[in-house]
Design an enzyme around this catalytic site. Structure first.
Site, PDB file in Angstrom:
ATOM      1  N   ASP A 171       0.842  -1.202   0.000  1.00 53.89           N
ATOM      2  CA  ASP A 171       0.000   0.000   0.000  1.00 53.89           C
ATOM      3  C   ASP A 171       0.874   1.247   0.000  1.00 53.89           C
ATOM      4  OD1 ASP A 171      -2.249   1.585   0.016  1.00 53.89           O
ATOM      5  OD2 ASP A 171      -2.613   1.398   2.160  1.00 53.89           O
ATOM      6  N   LEU A 172       1.661   1.404  -1.049  1.00 53.71           N
ATOM      7  CA  LEU A 172       2.540   2.573  -1.155  1.00 53.71           C
ATOM      8  C   LEU A 172       1.694   3.786  -1.542  1.00 53.71           C
ATOM      9  CD1 LEU A 172       5.455   3.573  -0.994  1.00 53.71           C
ATOM     10  CD2 LEU A 172       5.666   3.125  -3.444  1.00 53.71           C
TER      11      LEU A 172
END
Length: 243
Positions: A171-172
């Site tokens: 989940d960048l």
């Protein structure tokens, strides 16, 4: 990585964690009773900032996070996960990855401990990490001021360093990047892993990050982010990336 059996579960902790670690450290009420809650971050659920100095003078600020489900399945199970093995639990997997990266010198929070509480075939989990001193997430920073070209370039180089090592961040996004002075840290490695280096997942990570910037810009049009900023970040990223 060390483990301590507790009633209905286990605690996993790192070499630098105080050996007398107790299950109640993962309960916000424990810290509230000691007047040691110093703040919180509210997303889908609350993450607590606590002053660990009240239980060990050698410790500083910690971050306490409980694992909650997202999406459609959260309507049926808010925080229960199917248990298969201790090492495959979300919290222990994230703690182990953080421990590996921290020891390698990557810009990640110092990992402290994970708590796994069994309930039949399921488990609940918590994670404690050290709070990055003086840091704020990129959305908070960019809502108040702009970043310089060199800062955008440094961010691109930081992400490339992770990708060169094979670090996949599930989940960048802009809120999972912290800035403290001119140094950037990546946080929230839930479901992250070390993968074989591959341009496909690397580009997917970068595309996700760009979408998050655009999403935050749609919410706050005054956000100090532009296409030029992205190009500064991305060009530095490509230059640093090892093919």
């Amino acid at each position: 990585m060390k483990f301590k059996k507790i009633v209905q579960g286990d605690i996993a902790f790192c070499d630098h964690t105080p050996n007398q670690i107790e299950p109640n450290w993962f309960n916000a009420e424990f810290w509230r009773e000691k007047s040691a809650i110093t703040g919180s971050s509210k997303g889908r659920y609350t993450t607590w900032f606590v002053d660990a100095g009240v239980i060990d003078t050698e410790q500083s600020q910690w971050v306490l996070r409980h694992y909650y489900r997202g999406g459609f399945i959260a309507k049926f199970s808010r925080d229960l996960y199917l248990f298969s093995s201790l090492h495959k639990t979300r919290a222990v997997a994230e703690l182990s990855l953080l421990d590996q990266l921290y020891k390698q010198g990557f810009a990640v929070p110092k990992p402290i401990a994970a708590n796994i509480e069994r309930s039949g075939l399921f488990y609940r989990a918590d994670l404690i990490i050290e709070r990055v001193a003086g840091a704020e997430d990129l959305v908070a920073r960019l809502s108040k001021m702009s970043m310089t070209e060199s800062q955008w370039q440094a961010l691109g180089e930081t992400i490339a360093e992770f990708h060169n090592y094979g670090v996949y961040h599930a989940d960048l996004n802009a809120k999972n990047i912290l800035i403290s002075n001119d140094k950037f840290h990546l946080i929230d490695f839930d479901r992250g892993e070390i993968r074989k280096v591959n341009p496909q997942w690397q580009q997917a990570n970068m595309s996700r990050l760009l979408r998050s910037f655009k999403k935050e810009l749609a919410i706050l049009p005054s956000l100090n982010f532009s296409e030029a900023n992205w190009q500064q970040l991305h060009q530095a990223y490509i230059a640093k990336l090892q093919n």
